[in-house]
Design an enzyme around this catalytic site. Structure first.
Site, PDB file in Angstrom:
ATOM      1  N   ASP A  22      -8.846   2.962  -2.731  1.00  0.00           N
ATOM      2  CA  ASP A  22      -9.896   3.000  -1.715  1.00  0.00           C
ATOM      3  C   ASP A  22     -11.190   3.571  -2.277  1.00  0.00           C
ATOM      4  OD1 ASP A  22      -7.939   2.029  -0.090  1.00  0.00           O
ATOM      5  OD2 ASP A  22      -7.551   3.920   0.939  1.00  0.00           O
ATOM      6  N   ASP A  28       0.823  -1.210   0.000  1.00  0.00           N
ATOM      7  CA  ASP A  28       0.000   0.000   0.000  1.00  0.00           C
ATOM      8  C   ASP A  28       0.862   1.268   0.000  1.00  0.00           C
ATOM      9  OD1 ASP A  28      -2.325   1.456   0.045  1.00  0.00           O
ATOM     10  OD2 ASP A  28      -2.966   0.827   2.045  1.00  0.00           O
ATOM     11  N   GLU A  45       2.336   7.484  -1.875  1.00  0.00           N
ATOM     12  CA  GLU A  45       1.987   8.818  -2.372  1.00  0.00           C
ATOM     13  C   GLU A  45       2.415   9.959  -1.451  1.00  0.00           C
ATOM     14  OE1 GLU A  45      -1.541   5.938  -2.759  1.00  0.00           O
ATOM     15  OE2 GLU A  45      -0.163   6.610  -1.207  1.00  0.00           O
TER      16      GLU A  45
END
Length: 665
Positions: free
Chosen positions: A460, A393, A396
């Protein structure tokens, strides 16, 4: 085939004897400037303001032509244009010292269509749009706040789109393809802005002076093949990923085994169990989240090491989760901090980033010792432990004002940070000798992610039918990834983001489940607040849907494996836009249907409570999977009750009969 040709007024670049670009003394196709950006980051979302100090148009002063090389001189420097393999134009810039902005004009047609620039959720065709190419959270805090208000007061938004300029994306890439069958790619790692709103040109602004490339082809498969030859491709997936679906579970060993028994008792084809909280769970104000300490939580998951072996013996894999953060309350952070392994702020302290409601430290991937340490943790605590895959995950969140051990400028490293994170995971798999057996999937990305990550997932998404963030949005997202050269992607069955009265219905789960059966991977997610969401075992109807479409996905295994292999060899994605093969106006703009490989057209139901779906079929002969009825091209309304997602098989497919037979599983 491209070539240069001298003309009376200058030099033209020809593609199959058609002029693409022209270069004449006095033209100004490029400009350079100076500017400074200011960034404000909150929860992975960025506000960027720019102060421009100088802009200098560069008129062509002189042109020198050799057979496959054109040198264009301007007042401040030169551009060397080289033809590569008769299909690619590489542009190398020299001079232009002191500038940090570049403005490039590319000739455009009014009826042209453009795609790419990263993973774009609300649109497929970007003609008329302006795109900020900068890695960030897909949903910024302002948008979440507005949606919270709408959801709290029951204001539904399933059709109207937000302002496109407000969108951010996990995966940015300075690449686009055109309906004119060419691609553009920048070698810049800095922020780019693409302006496709002008009728006769595209304007590309890059926050650096960087080389770039154009590629040309006769069809879109050739175009993607050349692009990915340049940028990289993903390898084939492990064989087991096609054998049904990966169910999601949280809450410990007992809960995990209970979910597995329920699935098996109801005939679900389970090939894996994904336990994202294998390393621990924290409950926050926004939901059930994770403790980012990448070690087995023995208290929450007693005997997990033995359970993994027992499940593997039954052909069921166990998957986990990791990211490049560290929970400040846990032992791994203490070790990393003591050894200087974390990204620093300007005062030399560990830079703590707020994720939702809690702070976390970031591993400094520019520090070789820290990089190798984290890679060793994955190899020992995840791969050697027995996990067969994981969600890699984030990526960013690198702040532009942080200090890196390498001394690199964080502003120019920010975009490539997720690619470095993917590379770390890839090296852990390869160095363990497990490539082709286990895999990981990433959320964030930039150019090098193409050759480092094994698969993307669409992040998400909201647990609803909203056109911007819900089920519909993952279709253009997957298609835009394909147009950037990343050909393997999937989404969480049922979405993730849950709050207040935004919660997953049984209908949404079943619609998402039937759609994901027709993607490379079926994988569920319990979501941010599992208790608010319908799960795979919510009712007999939901369990029956899961059993049916897990079998469908497994029956598609030979077809999917061949498509994945083709992506590995040629760089042509598994999920493809209709315009790849059909030169029709509607095919160039259709964002909510897709081709799975060459021969399956999928039109997911994207509206709540819908029982029919208007489907656009390109000019070909198609067979409706569920009824066997034959259709030619055009728009038609088809029945689409839950359990009969509109799917059409190309009549002339060499595997037509095998594909039609999947309804009989």
């Amino acid at each position: 085939m491209i070539r240069f040709s001298e003309t009376e007024n200058g030099v033209s670049l020809l593609n199959n004897d058609t002029e693409v670009f022209s270069f004449r003394v006095g033209d100004s196709p490029i400009a350079f400037g100076k500017a400074v950006n200011t960034y404000k980051m909150s929860h992975g979302s960025f506000r960027i303001s720019e102060k421009t100090a100088e802009l200098s148009e560069q008129k062509i002063q002189n042109i020198e032509l050799q057979e496959k090389k054109l040198t264009v001189h301007t007042p401040n420097g030169a551009a060397e244009l080289s033809i590569i393999k008769n299909k690619r134009l590489g542009i190398h810039l020299t001079g232009f010292n002191g500038f940090n902005r570049m403005y490039l004009k590319i000739p455009a047609r009014k009826d042209e269509h453009v795609y790419g620039t990263g993973e774009i959720f609300p649109e497929l065709d970007l003609r008329g749009k302006k795109v900020n190419c900068w890695v960030a959270e897909h949903i910024n805090a302002l948008q979440i706040g507005k949606k919270l208000i709408r959801q709290t007061f029951g204001i539904r938004n399933t059709t109207r789109k937000q302002r496109f300029s407000n969108y951010e994306t996990y995966y940015a890439q300075p690449t686009f393809i055109s309906s004119e069958k060419y691609y553009y790619h920048s070698l810049s790692t800095a922020r780019c802005e693409f302006d496709f709103s002008h009728p006769d040109y595209h304007l590309i602004k890059t926050d650096s002076v960087s080389d770039f490339t154009f590629g040309f082809a006769d069809d879109f498969e050739q175009l993607l093949s050349d692009m990915t030859e340049l940028l990289g491709r993903q390898p084939e997936l492990p064989d087991w990923v096609y054998d049904g679906q990966i169910i999601a579970s949280q809450g410990g060993s007992e809960e995990m085994l209970k979910h597995y028994r329920t699935a098996k008792e109801h005939g679900l084809e389970v090939n894996g169990i994904w336990i994202q909280d294998w390393e621990g769970r924290r409950v926050t104000a926004v939901g059930k989240q994770l403790f980012w300490n990448w070690e087995w939580d023995r208290e929450l998951y007693p005997d997990l090491d033995k359970i993994i072996k027992e499940l593997n013996a039954e052909g069921v894999k166990v998957l986990g989760y990791c990211n490049p953060f560290l929970a400040v309350e846990k032992p791994l952070y203490k070790y990393a901090s003591e050894h200087g392994y974390c990204v620093k702020d300007r005062d030399g302290k560990d830079y703590l980033v707020t994720i939702t409601t809690f702070p976390a430290a970031m591993i400094d991937l520019s520090n070789k010792e820290a990089y190798d340490w984290m890679k060793g943790i994955i190899k020992k605590n995840m791969i050697d432990f027995g996990l067969s895959g994981w969600m890699a995950d984030f990526g960013e969140y690198l702040p532009t004002d942080c200090v890196l051990a390498s001394g690199e400028d964080a502003e120019t490293v920010h975009n490539v940070w997720p690619a470095r994170w993917a590379r770390l995971n890839r090296e852990a798999v390869e160095e363990s000798g497990k490539l082709g057996e286990i895999f990981f999937f990433t959320r964030a990305g930039y150019t090098d992610t193409l050759k480092q990550s094994l698969m993307m997932w669409n992040g998400d998404n909201h647990v609803d039918f909203s056109i911007d963030f819900g089920l519909p949005s993952v279709i253009p997202a997957a298609l835009s990834l394909t147009c950037c050269g990343f050909g393997l992607s999937h989404s969480d069955i049922g979405g993730y983001t849950t709050f207040f009265n935004l919660k997953r219905s049984e209908e949404l789960y079943m619609r998402w489940c039937e759609m994901n059966a027709f993607t490379p991977l079926m994988r569920g997610h319990e979501g941010l607040n599992p208790e608010l969401n319908a799960q795979f075992d919510a009712s007999e109807a939901v369990l029956s849907q899961g059993a049916k479409f897990g079998k469908v996905h497994k029956a598609l295994k030979p077809y999917l494996k061949e498509a994945v292999k083709y992506n590995s060899e040629k760089g042509v994605g598994v999920i493809r836009p209709l315009f790849f093969y059909y030169d029709e106006e509607k095919a160039y703009t259709e964002a909510y249907e897709y081709l799975l490989g060459r021969d399956i057209l999928v039109a997911p139901v994207i509206r709540e409570k819908a029982q029919t779906r208007m489907v656009y079929l390109p000019d070909d002969e198609w067979i409706h999977l569920w009824s066997g009825r034959e259709y030619s091209g055009g728009e038609t309304e088809v029945a689409a009750p839950v359990g009969e997602i509109p799917v059409f098989i190309r009549k002339n497919s060499p595997v037509r009969d095998e594909l039609l037979n999947i309804k009989n599983i």
